[in-house]
Design an enzyme around this catalytic site. Structure first.
Site, short mmCIF file in Angstrom:
data_model
loop_
_atom_site.label_atom_id
_atom_site.label_comp_id
_atom_site.label_asym_id
_atom_site.label_seq_id
_atom_site.Cartn_x
_atom_site.Cartn_y
_atom_site.Cartn_z
N ASN A 62 0.86 -1.18 0.00
CA ASN A 62 0.00 0.00 0.00
C ASN A 62 0.90 1.23 0.00
OD1 ASN A 62 -1.79 2.06 0.49
ND2 ASN A 62 -2.25 1.44 2.61
N LYS A 90 0.10 4.32 -0.31
CA LYS A 90 -0.51 5.54 0.24
C LYS A 90 -0.25 6.71 -0.71
CE LYS A 90 -0.09 3.43 4.72
NZ LYS A 90 -0.03 3.55 6.16
N HIS A 124 -9.49 1.50 4.55
CA HIS A 124 -8.24 1.65 5.30
C HIS A 124 -8.47 2.56 6.50
CE1 HIS A 124 -4.16 2.80 6.32
NE2 HIS A 124 -3.79 1.67 5.74
N GLU A 181 -6.82 4.91 7.65
CA GLU A 181 -6.58 6.34 7.38
C GLU A 181 -7.81 6.97 6.73
OE1 GLU A 181 -2.86 5.80 5.36
OE2 GLU A 181 -1.96 5.25 7.27
N GLU A 187 -5.57 -4.70 10.44
CA GLU A 187 -4.53 -3.69 10.64
C GLU A 187 -4.80 -2.93 11.94
OE1 GLU A 187 -2.46 -2.53 6.75
OE2 GLU A 187 -4.26 -1.31 6.90
N GLY A 196 2.38 2.44 10.64
CA GLY A 196 3.35 3.53 10.49
C GLY A 196 4.04 3.93 11.78
N SER A 215 3.26 -2.02 10.26
CA SER A 215 4.70 -2.10 10.47
C SER A 215 5.29 -3.46 10.11
CB SER A 215 5.06 -1.68 11.90
OG SER A 215 4.66 -0.34 12.12
P1 PGA Z 1 2.75 0.43 7.59
O1 PGA Z 1 1.30 0.64 6.96
O2 PGA Z 1 3.28 -0.89 7.04
O3 PGA Z 1 3.55 1.60 7.15
O4 PGA Z 1 2.57 0.36 9.07
C1 PGA Z 1 0.43 -0.42 6.74
C2 PGA Z 1 -0.85 0.07 6.15
O5 PGA Z 1 -1.31 1.17 6.50
O6 PGA Z 1 -1.46 -0.60 5.28
#
Ligand code: PGA
Length: 236
Positions: free
Chosen positions: A6, A8, A90, A92, A160, A166, A196
């Site tokens: 992903n 982003k 997601h 976010e 997640e 992140g 992560s």
């Molecule tokens: P990250 O993000 O691996 O940077 O923690 C995962 C995600 O948001 O899909």
């Protein structure tokens, strides 16, 4: 085992093309691989990965096929580009863009109806985990999808935990396994872990019985790191 990157809001078309051309040459082990660039880079990624087994998916999709929805993109438009699937819900989007369990269901249904594969994201916040509500949150989020979606053949859930995205904090393999088992008890589909994921923890996470792959954010932006994650997950 599916490993999805992903991206982003990273990598415009030029960077996306260069990344995908390098990915074609990389050793990705034996997992299924998908990249999820921003909308403007999808066409470039589809073109750069043509003739490979690597899929290209979007990060979101609107539920209408077309209409007066300024700034939105529909499933038929993604199909026209040769896009294979999409992420939906997601955290976010839930956190910053008003996504709810109801809109997630609308998006999942529209995407599936138009032949896109879907990775629908769920997961608890830190406060919810600390309050002992992880299972209740998963039951609500996954339950909404289970009730609202009729065919699940092309559906995958990504667990997640929001506190792990992140942040460098990863769920332990045991935490991931427990959460995945809850998800699967509600909806019998493959479940990816996200939050992560890095080359160092991919193998152990992927070795859990109910972990069917990973949704990788930050560590998917570098070809070597993403390819290493794919190879690590292949071994488990
Ligand atoms: P990250 O993000 O691996 O940077 O923690 C995962 C995600 O948001 O899909």
């Amino acid at each position: 085992m599916l490993i999805a990157g992903n991206w982003k809001m990273f990598k415009g078309p030029a960077d996306a093309g260069a990344f995908c051309r390098a990915l074609r040459e990389a050793d990705l082990g034996s997992v299924d691989v998908v990249v999820c660039p921003p909308y403007v880079s999808l066409a470039e990624a589809v073109q750069a990965l043509a003739g490979t087994e690597i899929g290209v998916a979007a990060q979101n999709v609107h539920w209408a096929a077309e209409g007066a929805f300024t700034g939105e993109i529909s499933a038929p438009m993604l199909r026209e580009l040769g896009v294979y699937g999409t992420i939906v819900g997601h955290s976010e989007r839930r956190q910053y863009f008003g996504e709810t369990d109801e809109t997630v269901v609308c998006r999942v249904n529209a995407a599936l109806e138009h032949g896109l594969h879907v990775v629908a994201c769920v997961g608890e916040t830190e406060a919810e985990r600390e309050a002992g509500q992880t299972e209740a949150v998963l039951r609500r989020q996954v339950g909404a999808i289970a009730e609202g979606v009729s065919e699940t053949d092309e559906l995958v859930i990504a667990y997640e935990p929001v506190w792990a995205i992140g942040t460098g904090k990863t769920a332990t393999p045991q935490m991931a396994q427990e959460a995945h088992a809850v998800v699967k008890s509600i909806l019998d589909v493959p479940v990816l872990y996200g939050g992560s994921v890095k080359p160092e923890n991919a193998a152990e996470l992927a070795s859990q019985p109910d972990v069917d792959g990973a949704l990788v954010g930050g560590a998917s932006l570098d070809v070597d790191s993403f390819a290493t994650i794919c190879r690590e997950a292949s071994h488990s």
